[in-house]
Scaffold this active site. Structure first.
Site, PDB file in Angstrom:
ATOM      1  N   GLU A  12      -1.856  71.735  -0.504  1.00 33.54           N
ATOM      2  CA  GLU A  12      -2.935  71.179   0.321  1.00 33.54           C
ATOM      3  C   GLU A  12      -3.249  72.064   1.516  1.00 33.54           C
ATOM      4  O   GLU A  12      -4.325  71.984   2.084  1.00 33.54           O
ATOM      5  CB  GLU A  12      -2.513  69.822   0.864  1.00 33.54           C
ATOM      6  CG  GLU A  12      -2.316  68.796  -0.208  1.00 33.54           C
ATOM      7  CD  GLU A  12      -1.798  67.518   0.404  1.00 33.54           C
ATOM      8  OE1 GLU A  12      -2.380  66.489   0.121  1.00 33.54           O
ATOM      9  OE2 GLU A  12      -0.818  67.567   1.160  1.00 33.54           O
ATOM     10  N   MET A 193       4.669  58.641   3.075  1.00 35.79           N
ATOM     11  CA  MET A 193       6.005  58.870   3.612  1.00 35.79           C
ATOM     12  C   MET A 193       6.028  59.519   5.004  1.00 35.79           C
ATOM     13  O   MET A 193       7.104  59.902   5.467  1.00 35.79           O
ATOM     14  CB  MET A 193       6.822  59.706   2.606  1.00 35.79           C
ATOM     15  CG  MET A 193       6.911  59.021   1.241  1.00 35.79           C
ATOM     16  SD  MET A 193       7.834  59.942  -0.008  1.00 35.79           S
ATOM     17  CE  MET A 193       9.490  59.794   0.603  1.00 35.79           C
ATOM     18  N   GLU A 194       4.881  59.657   5.655  1.00 35.00           N
ATOM     19  CA  GLU A 194       4.871  60.368   6.945  1.00 35.00           C
ATOM     20  C   GLU A 194       3.994  59.746   8.029  1.00 35.00           C
ATOM     21  O   GLU A 194       4.312  59.834   9.216  1.00 35.00           O
ATOM     22  CB  GLU A 194       4.375  61.827   6.761  1.00 35.00           C
ATOM     23  CG  GLU A 194       5.239  62.704   5.887  1.00 35.00           C
ATOM     24  CD  GLU A 194       4.945  62.527   4.410  1.00 35.00           C
ATOM     25  OE1 GLU A 194       3.878  61.973   4.061  1.00 35.00           O
ATOM     26  OE2 GLU A 194       5.793  62.923   3.589  1.00 35.00           O
ATOM     27  N   ASP A 217      -1.923  57.768  -7.008  1.00 37.23           N
ATOM     28  CA  ASP A 217      -1.209  56.928  -7.976  1.00 37.23           C
ATOM     29  C   ASP A 217      -1.246  55.484  -7.511  1.00 37.23           C
ATOM     30  O   ASP A 217      -1.662  55.185  -6.395  1.00 37.23           O
ATOM     31  CB  ASP A 217       0.234  57.424  -8.109  1.00 37.23           C
ATOM     32  CG  ASP A 217       0.976  57.327  -6.780  1.00 37.23           C
ATOM     33  OD1 ASP A 217       1.501  56.254  -6.493  1.00 37.23           O
ATOM     34  OD2 ASP A 217       0.987  58.326  -6.020  1.00 37.23           O
TER      35      ASP A 217
HETATM   36  N1  ADE Z   1       2.641  59.628  -1.861  1.00 40.27           N
HETATM   37  C1  ADE Z   1       1.873  59.616  -2.961  1.00 40.27           C
HETATM   38  N2  ADE Z   1       2.195  58.591  -3.765  1.00 40.27           N
HETATM   39  C2  ADE Z   1       3.194  57.935  -3.152  1.00 40.27           C
HETATM   40  C3  ADE Z   1       3.964  56.806  -3.478  1.00 40.27           C
HETATM   41  N3  ADE Z   1       3.755  56.151  -4.620  1.00 40.27           N
HETATM   42  N4  ADE Z   1       4.934  56.420  -2.611  1.00 40.27           N
HETATM   43  C4  ADE Z   1       5.145  57.096  -1.469  1.00 40.27           C
HETATM   44  N5  ADE Z   1       4.446  58.175  -1.116  1.00 40.27           N
HETATM   45  C5  ADE Z   1       3.477  58.587  -1.944  1.00 40.27           C
END
Ligand code: ADE
Length: 253
Positions: A12, A193-194, A217
């Site tokens: 990215e 996650m950030e 996702d």
């Molecule tokens: N980043 C992208 N998909 C994620 C997910 N399913 N859980 C945590 N971080 C993500």
């Protein structure tokens, strides 16, 4: 303005670093900081790596050592609501650490001794990111993404959402987990996650921040399938064009 741009994954970031005018790199704390201009805006690009601690230390360094005045985080996220589809874009209104739980001492999700569960993103910066994202979908999307990849990921008419982003040190790939978070966190649009770590640091240091994510996702059992392919062929293009449009529109303000 000096803009700090944090990405979690190198795919990215690569396009942005290549687009930098007069870039130079500085290595600090095991990270490479690229300093230069992006479309005439002073900018510092860095990879945070993954997780809340990695994001927090990177954010702090951008502010304290590199003197950035505004922070953007670009990346991917799992959908936080059934109505939000792969290929959609989410912009944070506020962010919460979904794995923070010091109950019964403090309410679930509250960061102890701050009195806060939700950390706000900067509204003005977020609105400008939304404008850039709409311009991307309208003008760039059809040419920027390979038609085969669009078909593979079922991207038709991506939409944009603004709302609550939840962050935790977990890749969420379990239907019950994501449904539980959706029920516990009204207005949830995405999990990653950030972002909430960046938002907490920016709140504490009084620096405006914005977080934008492409949905990669559905945070269920299939979440990891084709993850890296999505980042390379879809999310990297989204991030590049949205940041480009953000900088170009900021320059003329
Ligand atoms: N980043 C992208 N998909 C994620 C997910 N399913 N859980 C945590 N971080 C993500």
């Amino acid at each position: 303005m000096r803009l700090g741009i944090i990405s979690a994954l190198s795919e990215e970031q690569q396009g942005l670093v290549e687009a930098m005018q007069s870039p130079y790199k500085l290595i600090h704390g095991q990270r490479t900081y690229w300093v230069g201009q992006l479309w005439e805006i002073d900018a510092v690009c860095v990879l945070s790596r993954i997780g809340k601690v990695a994001a927090a230390v990177t954010t702090t360094t951008l502010v304290e050592k590199f003197g950035v005045t505004h922070i953007l985080f670009t990346g991917v996220a799992g959908s936080g609501d059934r109505s939000i589809k792969v290929g959609d874009i989410v912009v944070a209104e506020s962010l919460v650490q979904h794995d923070m739980d010091a109950s019964p001492l403090f309410p679930r999700f509250e960061v102890p001794l701050t009195g806060m569960t939700h950390f706000p993103a900067d509204h003005h910066l977020g609105t400008r990111l939304l404008d850039a994202a709409y311009a991307f979908l309208e003008n760039d999307f059809s040419d920027a993404i390979d038609p085969l990849e669009k078909a593979a990921f079922g991207l038709r008419q991506p939409r944009i959402h603004r709302g609550l982003i939840a962050s935790g040190d977990q890749f969420v790939n379990d239907r019950e987990h994501i449904n539980g978070l959706n029920a516990a966190l009204p207005g949830l649009v995405a999990v990653e996650m950030e972002g909430a770590a960046v938002a907490q640091v920016c709140h504490e240091l009084n620096v405006p921040c914005a977080v934008i994510r492409t949905i990669s996702d559905n945070a269920n059992e299939n979440a990891a399938t084709d993850f890296l392919r999505f980042v390379k062929s879809v999310a990297a293009q989204y991030a590049f064009h949205i940041v480009r449009r953000f900088c170009q529109q900021t320059k003329v303000l």
